[in-house]
Write a protein that holds these residues in place. Sequence first.
Motif, PDB file in Angstrom:
ATOM      1  N   GLY A 117      11.276  -1.931  -1.742  1.00 61.39           N
ATOM      2  CA  GLY A 117      10.542  -2.707  -0.470  1.00 61.39           C
ATOM      3  C   GLY A 117       9.657  -3.655  -0.890  1.00 61.39           C
ATOM      4  O   GLY A 117       9.810  -4.324  -1.953  1.00 61.39           O
ATOM      5  N   SER A 118       8.568  -3.943   0.072  1.00 60.33           N
ATOM      6  CA  SER A 118       7.687  -5.266  -0.344  1.00 60.33           C
ATOM      7  C   SER A 118       6.342  -4.583  -0.381  1.00 60.33           C
ATOM      8  O   SER A 118       5.972  -3.955   0.519  1.00 60.33           O
ATOM      9  CB  SER A 118       7.839  -6.588   0.487  1.00 60.33           C
ATOM     10  N   ILE A 119       5.472  -5.028  -1.348  1.00 64.29           N
ATOM     11  CA  ILE A 119       3.988  -4.744  -1.346  1.00 64.29           C
ATOM     12  C   ILE A 119       3.256  -5.817  -1.708  1.00 64.29           C
ATOM     13  O   ILE A 119       3.339  -6.606  -2.373  1.00 64.29           O
ATOM     14  CB  ILE A 119       3.601  -3.453  -2.560  1.00 64.29           C
ATOM     15  N   CYS A 120       2.204  -6.121  -0.708  1.00 65.28           N
ATOM     16  CA  CYS A 120       1.317  -7.163  -0.794  1.00 65.28           C
ATOM     17  C   CYS A 120       0.265  -6.440  -1.626  1.00 65.28           C
ATOM     18  O   CYS A 120      -0.613  -5.276  -1.111  1.00 65.28           O
ATOM     19  CB  CYS A 120       0.736  -7.575   0.727  1.00 65.28           C
ATOM     20  N   ALA A 121      -0.078  -7.033  -2.875  1.00 70.86           N
ATOM     21  CA  ALA A 121      -1.118  -6.386  -3.662  1.00 70.86           C
ATOM     22  C   ALA A 121      -2.138  -7.731  -4.243  1.00 70.86           C
ATOM     23  O   ALA A 121      -1.858  -8.832  -4.366  1.00 70.86           O
ATOM     24  CB  ALA A 121      -0.455  -5.701  -4.856  1.00 70.86           C
ATOM     25  N   GLY A 122      -3.496  -7.183  -4.474  1.00 76.12           N
ATOM     26  CA  GLY A 122      -4.373  -8.032  -4.809  1.00 76.12           C
ATOM     27  C   GLY A 122      -5.449  -7.411  -5.443  1.00 76.12           C
ATOM     28  O   GLY A 122      -5.647  -5.995  -5.242  1.00 76.12           O
TER      29      GLY A 122
END
Length: 212
Positions: A117-122
């Motif tokens: 999947g895709s993960i927006c991380a910061g």
Amino acid sequence: MYLPSLFLFSLLVLTPISTALVQDFCVADLSLSNTPSGYPCKKASHVTEKDFVYHGLAAAGNTTNIISAAVTPAFDAQFPGVNGLGVSIARLDLAPGGVIPLHTHPAASEILVVIQGSICAGFISSFDNVIYFKTLFKGDVMVFPQGLLHFQINSGKTPALGFASFGGQNPGLQITDFALFANDFPTELVAKTTFLDVAQIKKLKGVLGGKN
């Protein structure tokens, strides 16, 4: 007199100090209480290969919850073999829309690798509160410095999976939302220290189980 003194000085100042363990390992004795430096060591005669293997990350975590996400840790309390080694790992499962809210690990830095999947991380730096974030895809890796607020959000329409490794056997965890709204922190003090509206604070306390 001068040369021996110079030689001694070089040995003291220029020789690197070893940080290696004085023994091969210190498998956690979970029958004893944890300490700031980790669990006491299990007797070597009681250590087996099972102490260095952990199967708990094979199964997906239950994401049927308020954050639609689950973190399955393999820290010293679950995986005795990492005790004293300065490493650990955790599995992150995020359903579509799932989020690991802003949180910190006071005792370790973190590296996240996306498996599915895709993960927006910061994370947010402590210098001028600069935000660094990126949408990560399969095979991407991101690092989160020790102690800084950071987050992960499933930015896709399918389940996301990641594994987070830590530079400590027990990185610690404090989730900002839970620290503010999932306890008996008086509403008036939360309002004063966060500038949030009292009605909104009471609503969040109601959602997260806090007391007004």
